[in-house]
Design a protein around this motif. Structure first.
Motif, PDB file in Angstrom:
ATOM      1  N   MET A  14       0.953  -1.243  -0.180  1.00 13.24           N
ATOM      2  CA  MET A  14      -0.069  -0.153  -0.068  1.00 13.24           C
ATOM      3  C   MET A  14       0.956   1.368  -0.047  1.00 13.24           C
ATOM      4  SD  MET A  14      -3.125  -1.046   2.717  1.00 13.24           S
ATOM      5  CE  MET A  14      -4.286  -2.039   2.407  1.00 13.24           C
ATOM      6  N   LEU A  15       1.690   1.435   1.080  1.00 15.99           N
ATOM      7  CA  LEU A  15       2.208   2.692   1.190  1.00 15.99           C
ATOM      8  C   LEU A  15       3.383   3.197   0.252  1.00 15.99           C
ATOM      9  CD1 LEU A  15       2.533   5.130   3.172  1.00 15.99           C
ATOM     10  CD2 LEU A  15       4.253   3.897   4.531  1.00 15.99           C
ATOM     11  N   PHE A  16       4.466   2.204  -0.036  1.00 18.57           N
ATOM     12  CA  PHE A  16       5.533   2.620  -1.150  1.00 18.57           C
ATOM     13  C   PHE A  16       5.029   2.515  -2.246  1.00 18.57           C
ATOM     14  CE2 PHE A  16       8.029   2.183   2.974  1.00 18.57           C
ATOM     15  CZ  PHE A  16       8.856   3.402   2.745  1.00 18.57           C
ATOM     16  N   PRO A  17       4.180   1.306  -2.652  1.00 23.95           N
ATOM     17  CA  PRO A  17       3.937   1.579  -4.226  1.00 23.95           C
ATOM     18  C   PRO A  17       3.019   3.051  -4.444  1.00 23.95           C
ATOM     19  CG  PRO A  17       3.504  -0.460  -3.291  1.00 23.95           C
ATOM     20  CD  PRO A  17       3.939   0.199  -2.153  1.00 23.95           C
ATOM     21  N   LEU A  18       2.062   3.202  -3.398  1.00 23.69           N
ATOM     22  CA  LEU A  18       1.510   4.618  -3.697  1.00 23.69           C
ATOM     23  C   LEU A  18       2.565   5.788  -3.613  1.00 23.69           C
ATOM     24  CD1 LEU A  18      -1.227   5.815  -4.122  1.00 23.69           C
ATOM     25  CD2 LEU A  18      -1.268   6.266  -1.387  1.00 23.69           C
ATOM     26  N   LEU A  19       3.395   5.912  -2.893  1.00 25.41           N
ATOM     27  CA  LEU A  19       4.248   6.934  -2.885  1.00 25.41           C
ATOM     28  C   LEU A  19       5.148   7.007  -4.293  1.00 25.41           C
ATOM     29  CD1 LEU A  19       5.833   6.817   0.762  1.00 25.41           C
ATOM     30  CD2 LEU A  19       4.493   8.719  -0.376  1.00 25.41           C
ATOM     31  N   ALA A  20       5.574   5.500  -4.754  1.00 27.56           N
ATOM     32  CA  ALA A  20       6.221   5.452  -5.968  1.00 27.56           C
ATOM     33  C   ALA A  20       5.393   5.945  -7.184  1.00 27.56           C
ATOM     34  CB  ALA A  20       6.602   4.109  -6.347  1.00 27.56           C
ATOM     35  N   LEU A  21       4.245   5.995  -7.100  1.00 33.75           N
ATOM     36  CA  LEU A  21       3.218   6.057  -8.208  1.00 33.75           C
ATOM     37  C   LEU A  21       3.175   7.676  -8.169  1.00 33.75           C
ATOM     38  CD1 LEU A  21       1.141   5.523 -10.414  1.00 33.75           C
ATOM     39  CD2 LEU A  21      -0.482   5.396  -8.753  1.00 33.75           C
ATOM     40  N   ALA A  22       3.014   8.334  -7.034  1.00 32.37           N
ATOM     41  CA  ALA A  22       2.972   9.667  -6.899  1.00 32.37           C
ATOM     42  C   ALA A  22       4.161  10.508  -7.279  1.00 32.37           C
ATOM     43  CB  ALA A  22       2.531  10.318  -5.351  1.00 32.37           C
ATOM     44  N   VAL A  23       5.369   9.862  -6.926  1.00 32.30           N
ATOM     45  CA  VAL A  23       6.611  10.622  -7.217  1.00 32.30           C
ATOM     46  C   VAL A  23       6.798  10.497  -8.678  1.00 32.30           C
ATOM     47  CG1 VAL A  23       9.159  10.618  -7.071  1.00 32.30           C
ATOM     48  CG2 VAL A  23       7.687  10.439  -4.914  1.00 32.30           C
ATOM     49  N   ILE A  51      10.027   1.498  -4.940  1.00 31.82           N
ATOM     50  CA  ILE A  51       9.888   0.362  -5.590  1.00 31.82           C
ATOM     51  C   ILE A  51      10.737  -0.774  -4.935  1.00 31.82           C
ATOM     52  CG2 ILE A  51       9.929  -1.059  -7.610  1.00 31.82           C
ATOM     53  CD1 ILE A  51       9.335   1.245  -9.312  1.00 31.82           C
ATOM     54  N   PHE A  52      12.034  -0.634  -4.495  1.00 33.41           N
ATOM     55  CA  PHE A  52      12.812  -1.577  -3.972  1.00 33.41           C
ATOM     56  C   PHE A  52      12.429  -1.736  -2.423  1.00 33.41           C
ATOM     57  CE2 PHE A  52      16.091  -0.346  -7.242  1.00 33.41           C
ATOM     58  CZ  PHE A  52      15.874  -1.694  -8.062  1.00 33.41           C
ATOM     59  N   ILE A  53      11.968  -0.809  -1.885  1.00 35.13           N
ATOM     60  CA  ILE A  53      11.662  -0.928  -0.642  1.00 35.13           C
ATOM     61  C   ILE A  53      10.364  -1.556  -0.287  1.00 35.13           C
ATOM     62  CG2 ILE A  53      10.668   0.381   1.783  1.00 35.13           C
ATOM     63  CD1 ILE A  53      12.826   2.515   1.029  1.00 35.13           C
ATOM     64  N   ALA A  54       9.598  -1.445  -1.301  1.00 32.41           N
ATOM     65  CA  ALA A  54       8.321  -2.382  -1.498  1.00 32.41           C
ATOM     66  C   ALA A  54       8.367  -3.783  -1.645  1.00 32.41           C
ATOM     67  CB  ALA A  54       7.301  -1.935  -2.419  1.00 32.41           C
ATOM     68  N   TYR A  55       9.366  -4.128  -2.530  1.00 31.55           N
ATOM     69  CA  TYR A  55       9.664  -5.348  -2.966  1.00 31.55           C
ATOM     70  C   TYR A  55      10.280  -5.933  -1.793  1.00 31.55           C
ATOM     71  CZ  TYR A  55      12.072  -9.288  -5.118  1.00 31.55           C
ATOM     72  OH  TYR A  55      12.402 -10.389  -5.495  1.00 31.55           O
ATOM     73  N   TRP A  56      11.389  -5.363  -1.135  1.00 33.18           N
ATOM     74  CA  TRP A  56      12.035  -5.685   0.197  1.00 33.18           C
ATOM     75  C   TRP A  56      10.752  -6.202   1.093  1.00 33.18           C
ATOM     76  CZ3 TRP A  56      11.520  -3.728   5.071  1.00 33.18           C
ATOM     77  CH2 TRP A  56      12.406  -4.528   6.037  1.00 33.18           C
ATOM     78  N   ALA A  57      10.032  -5.312   1.284  1.00 40.19           N
ATOM     79  CA  ALA A  57       8.789  -5.488   2.575  1.00 40.19           C
ATOM     80  C   ALA A  57       8.018  -6.804   2.027  1.00 40.19           C
ATOM     81  CB  ALA A  57       7.786  -4.369   2.587  1.00 40.19           C
ATOM     82  N   ILE A  58       7.803  -6.765   0.793  1.00 38.31           N
ATOM     83  CA  ILE A  58       6.922  -8.112   0.369  1.00 38.31           C
ATOM     84  C   ILE A  58       7.647  -9.426   0.723  1.00 38.31           C
ATOM     85  CG2 ILE A  58       5.788  -9.256  -1.683  1.00 38.31           C
ATOM     86  CD1 ILE A  58       5.260  -6.290  -2.812  1.00 38.31           C
ATOM     87  N   THR A  59       9.057  -9.457   0.290  1.00 37.33           N
ATOM     88  CA  THR A  59       9.797 -10.794   0.438  1.00 37.33           C
ATOM     89  C   THR A  59       9.983 -10.801   1.805  1.00 37.33           C
ATOM     90  OG1 THR A  59      11.773  -9.397   0.259  1.00 37.33           O
ATOM     91  CG2 THR A  59      11.024 -10.465  -1.827  1.00 37.33           C
TER      92      THR A  59
END
Length: 69
Positions: A14-23, A51-59
Motif C-alpha cells: 500500500m504505502l510505498f507503491p502509492l508513494l512510487a506512483l505519486a513521485v 519500488i525496491f523498499i516495497a519489494y523488500w517488504a513483500i519478500t
C-alpha cells in the motif's frame, strides 16, 4: 514493524507503491512542464527507491509467513 506481517503488508502493498506512483507522476509532469533534469531525477532516484523498499517488504512478509507455518 519487521516482525508483523500486517505492517509489512501495509508497507509493501500500500504505502510505498502509492508513494512510487505519486513521485513518478510528479516527475512525469515536471518533464512535460519543461523541468527535465529535476523530473528525470525524480523518476530515477526516489521512484526506484520506493519500488525496491516495497519489494523488500513483500519478500520479508513472505519469509515471515513461511516461517510461521
Amino acid at each position: 514493524m519487521k516482525k508483523s506481517s500486517e505492517g509489512l503488508f501495509v508497507i509493501g502493498y500500500m504505502l510505498f507503491p502509492l508513494l512510487a506512483l505519486a513521485v513518478a507522476v510528479l516527475g512525469f509532469f515536471l518533464v512535460l512542464g519543461g523541468h527535465r533534469i529535476f523530473g528525470v531525477i525524480l523518476l530515477l532516484l526516489p521512484t526506484q527507491l520506493f519500488i525496491f523498499i516495497a519489494y523488500w517488504a513483500i519478500t520479508q512478509r513472505k519469509k515471515l509467513l513461511a516461517s510461521q507455518d
